[in-house]
Design a protein around this motif. Sequence first.
Motif, short mmCIF file in Angstrom:
data_model
loop_
_atom_site.label_atom_id
_atom_site.label_comp_id
_atom_site.label_asym_id
_atom_site.label_seq_id
_atom_site.Cartn_x
_atom_site.Cartn_y
_atom_site.Cartn_z
N TRP A 1 29.82 29.32 44.60
CA TRP A 1 30.54 30.51 44.17
C TRP A 1 30.04 31.12 42.87
CZ3 TRP A 1 32.66 34.73 45.22
CH2 TRP A 1 33.35 35.46 44.24
N PRO A 2 29.79 30.37 41.79
CA PRO A 2 29.32 31.03 40.57
C PRO A 2 28.05 31.86 40.78
CG PRO A 2 30.02 28.79 40.09
CD PRO A 2 30.00 28.93 41.59
N GLN A 3 27.15 31.36 41.62
CA GLN A 3 25.93 32.11 41.89
C GLN A 3 26.23 33.34 42.75
OE1 GLN A 3 22.66 29.74 43.36
NE2 GLN A 3 21.50 31.53 44.04
N VAL A 4 27.13 33.19 43.73
CA VAL A 4 27.54 34.33 44.54
C VAL A 4 28.14 35.41 43.65
CG1 VAL A 4 29.08 35.13 46.37
CG2 VAL A 4 27.95 32.91 46.60
N ALA A 5 29.06 35.00 42.78
CA ALA A 5 29.75 35.96 41.91
C ALA A 5 28.76 36.71 41.03
CB ALA A 5 30.78 35.22 41.05
N ASN A 6 27.79 35.99 40.50
CA ASN A 6 26.79 36.63 39.64
C ASN A 6 25.97 37.65 40.42
OD1 ASN A 6 25.20 36.71 37.04
ND2 ASN A 6 23.59 36.04 38.45
N ALA A 7 25.58 37.26 41.64
CA ALA A 7 24.75 38.17 42.45
C ALA A 7 25.52 39.41 42.87
CB ALA A 7 24.23 37.42 43.68
N LEU A 8 26.82 39.27 43.11
CA LEU A 8 27.61 40.40 43.59
C LEU A 8 28.28 41.17 42.46
CD1 LEU A 8 29.31 38.91 46.80
CD2 LEU A 8 27.08 40.02 46.54
N GLY A 9 28.11 40.68 41.23
CA GLY A 9 28.62 41.42 40.09
C GLY A 9 30.12 41.33 39.88
N VAL A 10 30.71 40.20 40.24
CA VAL A 10 32.14 39.99 39.99
C VAL A 10 32.30 38.75 39.11
CG1 VAL A 10 32.85 41.05 42.16
CG2 VAL A 10 32.48 38.58 42.08
N GLU A 11 33.45 38.65 38.46
CA GLU A 11 33.67 37.50 37.59
C GLU A 11 33.84 36.23 38.43
OE1 GLU A 11 37.80 39.45 38.10
OE2 GLU A 11 35.67 40.01 38.07
N ALA A 12 33.26 35.14 37.94
CA ALA A 12 33.36 33.87 38.66
C ALA A 12 34.75 33.28 38.55
CB ALA A 12 32.32 32.89 38.15
N ASN A 13 35.38 33.48 37.40
CA ASN A 13 36.71 32.93 37.17
C ASN A 13 37.72 34.06 37.08
OD1 ASN A 13 35.77 30.19 36.88
ND2 ASN A 13 34.96 30.80 34.88
N ALA A 14 38.83 33.91 37.78
CA ALA A 14 39.87 34.93 37.76
C ALA A 14 40.47 35.03 36.37
CB ALA A 14 40.96 34.60 38.78
N PRO A 15 40.79 36.25 35.93
CA PRO A 15 41.45 36.39 34.62
C PRO A 15 42.81 35.71 34.64
CG PRO A 15 41.45 38.47 35.83
CD PRO A 15 40.58 37.54 36.59
N ALA A 16 43.23 35.26 33.49
CA ALA A 16 44.53 34.59 33.39
C ALA A 16 45.65 35.54 33.75
CB ALA A 16 44.73 34.05 31.97
N CYS A 17 46.66 35.02 34.44
CA CYS A 17 47.83 35.83 34.77
C CYS A 17 49.07 35.06 34.31
CB CYS A 17 47.90 36.14 36.27
SG CYS A 17 47.83 34.69 37.33
N SER A 18 50.05 35.80 33.85
CA SER A 18 51.27 35.16 33.37
C SER A 18 52.43 35.50 34.29
CB SER A 18 51.59 35.62 31.95
OG SER A 18 51.78 37.02 31.91
N VAL A 19 53.43 34.64 34.30
CA VAL A 19 54.60 34.80 35.15
C VAL A 19 55.82 34.78 34.25
CG1 VAL A 19 55.89 33.88 37.10
CG2 VAL A 19 53.42 33.56 36.99
N GLY A 20 56.73 35.73 34.45
CA GLY A 20 57.89 35.77 33.59
C GLY A 20 59.10 36.35 34.29
N GLY A 21 60.24 36.33 33.61
CA GLY A 21 61.46 36.95 34.10
C GLY A 21 61.95 36.36 35.40
N ALA A 22 62.59 37.20 36.20
CA ALA A 22 63.16 36.76 37.47
C ALA A 22 62.09 36.27 38.43
CB ALA A 22 63.96 37.90 38.10
#
Length: 577
Positions: A298-319
């Motif tokens: 995957w890291p090599q695939v992501a680099n070749a296709l121009g997308v980030e290898a690791n998803a950005p952090a997401c937070s969960v809150g509220g209801a």
Amino acid sequence: MRAAPTALRSIPGVSKVQWITDRRVALWVDSAAMGAPFQVQVLLARDWNAKPDATFPALYMLDGLRARDDESGWTIETDAASFYADKNVNVILPVGGQSSFYSDWLEPDNGKFYQLETFLMKELPPVLENSLRTTTTRGVIGLSMGGTSAMALTERNPGFFKFAGSFSGILTTTSLGMPQAVQYAMNDAGGFSAAKMWGPPSNPAWAAHDPYVNADKLKGVSLYVSSGSGMTGPYDQPSGIPGVSTNYAGMGLEILSRLTSQSFATKLNKLGIPAQINYRPSGTHSWPYWQFEMHQAWPQVANALGVEANAPACSVGGAIAAVANANPWLGGCVTGEYGVAGGVAQDYRNGRIFFSSGTGAQVVAGMIGGAYQAAGGPAGQLGLPTTSESPAPDGRGRFNHFQNGSIYWTPQTGAHPVWGAIRDEWVRQGWERGPLGYPVADEVNTPGKPGAVQGFEVGAMYYSPTTGTNAVQGLIMGKYGQLGYENSWLGFPKTSEIGVKDGGRFNRFEGGNIYWSPLSGAWSIKNGPIFDAWGSQNYENGRLGFPVGDEFPINGGVQQNFQFGNITLIGGRAEIH
């Protein structure tokens, strides 16, 4: 009563669309080359829902020699659906192509005439680009047969793929003994002849599809090649002989893959073409190893296709956080919260949570999530969910309620929305525990007349502005269909099924009735003189009993038979016999 529009319910060049989940869709794409639709499933990119104007690179994933016609091995045998859930690529999964090598065959064989190179390279891309927000930045991964094909298709179609990966591929097809090995494998997997595919080994088509022969055409492509050694690895069961697993066939195939991969890698090196080469110290020709390589690549695939290898952090809150914590099977979040019609949503690895102040936070996932997406999601006719997925009272199915309807699912019937007047009548009759059971199809407009119909397990529910909503079921439904449904002289049903004597039942329709009893069967009777004459004898309760046939012509008129007599209509005059 018209179904809510959605961009992916009807697609030019696609004969059928089936949403499996909210981010997995099956398309039966028309193929002029093969003369029939070919199924492709797509795992949609992480931000597909959160960023409706975004487009995404494509990662083609090719199956092995024993590819099935119902689902890709990648989603059957590996965690691909979950793994790619936080990746910003559209994963393209051709379904089928057993023993095809994803190529254009010279002749048909065993009921197949594959033209899969033409399909994948020319017929499929416009559908992906025009309707699935897919860019022309592409990569391809394949295992075994698919690994061979990943390299061959990349070589034969310069510039089409930026990344090509082979996991346990056979990377030379023309070296000594290899055509015979391919023939043996194809015969074993489906009874196919390699000669039908590329002709005899002397045919130039063999060399034209050989990754080794055409390796020079891979310049500029990001390459990944892996194979095991055939020795017992962490995912194999030892046989008792040191280094030998119980997967004897997988051992031999992986040794063959290793030998051809080494030859291929050596040639790439001589040509000065860089590649990531992974010779694993153990491992056989089997799915657990290909899942491992999918993760590693995957890291090599992501680099070749121009997308980030690791998803950005997401937070969960509220209801939403409270509901997410109560449903750990959803997995972690893959997006932040984003706006939807009437509220907000957040995507998780295995579903979505929707929230509004009026409806609260609710989970929609699985095939119910797919049906919700097909119905237009929050912007469609259903609106926002008012419950999370829950078990149905009968213990067989599951459901979500929404602001303007419901979606019901069982393993046998799939997931289908029910809304409007049809839902109201279905509810009145007892939901899924009523006479119709679960929905087996979505509501559709009736052809030729204003109205709607929805199929259920034991019949259908019809709606028209003039007759309201009524159910037709069982053998009465069979007779109704035989006569042409609502487009026949019967028209729309005016009542649901009504019980009468001796266990009999009937429906009233605009143009007549259909009666059924265990002894007489199901038969129609038109409004008019014969029906009136029968009524004068107290219908089925009178001396004639139930009808035992439809009306039929006789000299000068028509006749209808009953259990204990008949009625004729000649010259406009009905006579009881």
